[in-house]
Design an enzyme around this catalytic site. Structure first.
Site, mmCIF file in Angstrom:
data_model
loop_
_atom_site.group_PDB
_atom_site.id
_atom_site.type_symbol
_atom_site.label_atom_id
_atom_site.label_comp_id
_atom_site.label_asym_id
_atom_site.label_seq_id
_atom_site.Cartn_x
_atom_site.Cartn_y
_atom_site.Cartn_z
ATOM 1 C CB CYS A 101 -0.978 -0.003 1.188
ATOM 2 S SG CYS A 101 -2.097 1.316 1.291
ATOM 3 C CB CYS A 194 -7.317 -1.897 6.578
ATOM 4 S SG CYS A 194 -6.793 -1.929 4.814
#
Length: 356
Positions: A101, A194
């Site tokens: 990410c 997440c």
């Protein structure tokens, strides 16, 4: 400078944005909407991609007194992080989605868009330091240090990055947030992955890859000691959840030694069989200066929050190669190897690569 503050909705990014304002920068806050359906991502304190987090970020921007926007990067995040995560497990590797990410979203998609819009740099709440020499260093708070997941960044990306928190401990950041009247001062840190709403990675992968029954094999005898419904559900070093149908002859626990997707086989064995002394890695990024021509004595970290060991590292056209001065257990393909140079002012990141 004119800077863009990436605000996740947590305490770190809020304080980082406030410090950027204090430093005299022209700051704009932005929250990244990364979920195609935010309600499927973690809620409350466990995530960083929810509607609640977006609202927390907006409230913090209001208190700080900066403009605030939400950028929808859900499709890019799904392709570059979620799909990559699934593909890596399918190939028998163990990816680090936070690292990906940072590489693909926060310091590629976001930074590229920020520069196109006329911003000079991106501010984040990562616990790491950029020294006056521009080199990436560990945070003073070693328990919260995030230099490992930032080591994938290129020199150009680091030159346009600001990490205001690297000289502070997490306790100091929380105390400052409370003093500034930020409601996120006591918000717990996000953890786990997440985009897996219930934390069940095995179920998440099974829904996308389907069940693929196969054998669990003892690496010493070659005997089949169990079965699995998908080799992707295992990772090197794993001990729990193996459901072996017979104990080892010596009665000692067994661990996952390797995953072989071609044969759909999981190999297990004793703890000492996990130890490795050499590591090869691909796609090296060398941010601590020019790529060295010869061997470099340094310290390496082989997984997030993992131990650091001395090593001799060299780079060539095939990648990065490390000879560890002491064996390390549980090294998994797909994770990053990060090389650090010991420095009185904090370990300096020399470079990183993906373990193969």
């Amino acid at each position: 400078m004119r800077v863009l503050a990436a605000m996740s909705g947590g305490v770190d990014s809020a304080v980082a944005a406030a410090r950027a304002v204090d430093a005299g920068h022209d700051v704009t806050g932005v929250h990244l909407a990364l979920a195609r359906n935010p309600q499927t991502y973690r809620t409350g304190a466990r995530g960083c991609c929810t509607l609640e987090d977006s609202r927390d970020a907006r409230r913090a921007a209001d208190v700080i007194g900066i403009p605030f926007y939400v950028w929808d990067l859900a499709d890019r995040f799904h392709a570059d992080v979620v799909d990559d995560f699934v593909a890596e497990y399918a190939a028998g590797r163990t990816p680090n989605p936070c690292l990906r990410c940072n590489e693909k979203i926060k310091f590629a998609a976001v930074l590229d868009r920020a520069v196109a819009l006329g911003f000079d740099a991106v501010v984040t709440g990562h616990h790491a330091r950029l020294g006056p020499d521009g080199l990436l260093r560990r945070s003073v708070d070693l328990d919260k240090d995030q230099s490992y997941v930032l080591a994938v960044l290129t020199r150009d990306q680091l030159d346009r990055s600001i990490f205001p928190l690297g000289g502070s401990t997490k306790a100091q950041v929380r105390a400052e947030a409370a003093d500034r009247g930020l409601a996120v001062a006591d918000k717990p840190d996000s953890h786990d992955i997440c985009f897996i709403s219930d934390g069940d990675t095995r179920r998440f992968l099974a829904e996308r890859l389907g069940e693929e029954p196969g054998d669990i094999v003892d690496g010493r005898t070659g005997a089949v000691v169990g079965t699995h419904t998908g080799a992707y559900a295992y990772t090197v070093g794993q001990r729990r959840g193996l459901a072996l149908r017979e104990p080892a002859p010596d009665g000692r626990p067994r661990y996952v030694l390797s995953i072989t997707p071609v044969t759909n086989t999981v190999t297990v064995g004793p703890a000492e069989a996990l130890a490795v002394s050499t590591v090869s890695a691909q796609r090296p990024v060398w941010t601590g200066g020019a790529r060295p021509d010869g061997p470099v004595e340094c310290r390496v970290q082989l997984r997030a929050h993992g131990s650091v060991v001395p090593a001799t590292v060299r780079c060539d056209d095939t990648g990065l190669h490390a000879r560890l001065h002491e064996p390390v257990r549980g090294v998994a393909a797909g994770q990053a190897i990060v090389a650090y140079r010991p420095d009185p002012a904090g370990d300096v990141v020399l470079g990183s690569a993906t373990i193969r």
